[in-house]
Design a protein around this motif. Structure first.
Motif, short mmCIF file in Angstrom:
data_model
loop_
_atom_site.label_atom_id
_atom_site.label_comp_id
_atom_site.label_asym_id
_atom_site.label_seq_id
_atom_site.Cartn_x
_atom_site.Cartn_y
_atom_site.Cartn_z
N ALA A 8 36.28 10.35 10.19
CA ALA A 8 36.75 9.95 8.85
C ALA A 8 35.52 9.81 7.95
O ALA A 8 34.72 8.90 8.13
CB ALA A 8 37.52 8.64 8.92
N GLU A 9 35.38 10.73 7.01
CA GLU A 9 34.21 10.77 6.11
C GLU A 9 34.68 11.34 4.79
O GLU A 9 35.25 12.44 4.75
CB GLU A 9 33.12 11.64 6.74
N ASP A 10 34.46 10.60 3.68
CA ASP A 10 34.97 11.05 2.39
C ASP A 10 34.09 12.09 1.71
O ASP A 10 34.54 12.78 0.81
CB ASP A 10 35.22 9.86 1.45
N ASP A 33 39.56 12.95 5.27
CA ASP A 33 38.67 12.57 4.17
C ASP A 33 38.85 11.12 3.72
O ASP A 33 38.23 10.69 2.76
CB ASP A 33 38.84 13.53 3.00
N ARG A 34 39.69 10.35 4.43
CA ARG A 34 39.87 8.93 4.08
C ARG A 34 40.56 8.22 5.24
O ARG A 34 41.24 8.84 6.06
CB ARG A 34 40.69 8.78 2.79
N THR A 36 43.11 6.22 5.26
CA THR A 36 44.57 6.25 5.26
C THR A 36 45.10 7.53 5.89
O THR A 36 46.20 7.54 6.43
CB THR A 36 45.13 6.08 3.84
N THR A 52 33.51 6.96 11.90
CA THR A 52 33.95 6.71 10.52
C THR A 52 32.84 6.20 9.63
O THR A 52 32.00 5.40 10.05
CB THR A 52 35.14 5.72 10.50
N MET A 56 34.65 4.13 1.97
CA MET A 56 35.56 5.22 1.63
C MET A 56 36.63 4.69 0.69
O MET A 56 36.91 3.50 0.69
CB MET A 56 36.25 5.77 2.91
N PRO A 57 37.25 5.60 -0.09
CA PRO A 57 38.34 5.16 -0.98
C PRO A 57 39.59 4.79 -0.18
O PRO A 57 39.76 5.25 0.95
CB PRO A 57 38.59 6.39 -1.86
N GLU A 58 40.43 3.99 -0.77
CA GLU A 58 41.73 3.57 -0.24
C GLU A 58 41.65 2.59 0.92
O GLU A 58 42.30 1.58 0.92
CB GLU A 58 42.60 4.77 0.18
N ASP A 60 38.54 1.16 3.77
CA ASP A 60 37.19 1.34 4.28
C ASP A 60 37.19 1.50 5.80
O ASP A 60 38.20 1.30 6.47
CB ASP A 60 36.26 0.22 3.82
#
Length: 125
Positions: A8-10, A33-34, A36, A52, A56-58, A60
């Protein structure tokens, strides 16, 4: 048995870079990419490692790891972050989670993953 990693990496380029390096050394990597986007995968598939980013957005990476530990208690966790001090605060992270601070060399990442699973692939990088 192939070790399965959920990454998981934005940051698009970082996600691609890490995924390619891990796949090159024999790991099976699924990317999102997030945080969630990771949860439905954790509910329906088995992964050996959650790798991870923390910021990150939404959702962390810390919250993702906390939820992942409920869904997949045997899965290992490694955080990749430019904010290592944040990762370690308040005991919010799983007790055996690893933290790899950015910037790092791909070999360092692969060595850490190898160590977690007692394999030796980093020599290929």
């Amino acid at each position: 048995m192939t070790i399965r990693i959920l990454l998981a990496e934005d940051d698009d380029s970082m996600r691609e870079y890490l995924s390619r390096a891990l796949e090159k050394t024999g790991y099976s990597v699924t990317t999102v990419d997030r945080g969630t986007a990771a949860l439905p995968l954790l509910e329906n598939q088995r992964f050996d490692l959650l790798l991870t980013d923390i910021v990150m957005p939404e959702m962390d990476g810390i919250e993702l790891a906390q939820r992942a530990s409920v869904l997949a208690p045997d899965m290992r966790v490694m955080f990749i972050t430019g904010f290592a001090a944040v990762a370690l605060k308040n005991g919010q992270t799983p007790p055996d989670a690893k933290v790899l601070s950015k910037p790092f060399h791909l070999r360092d990442l692969v060595l850490e993953v190898d160590r977690m699973f007692q394999v030796g692939t980093a020599a290929d990088l």
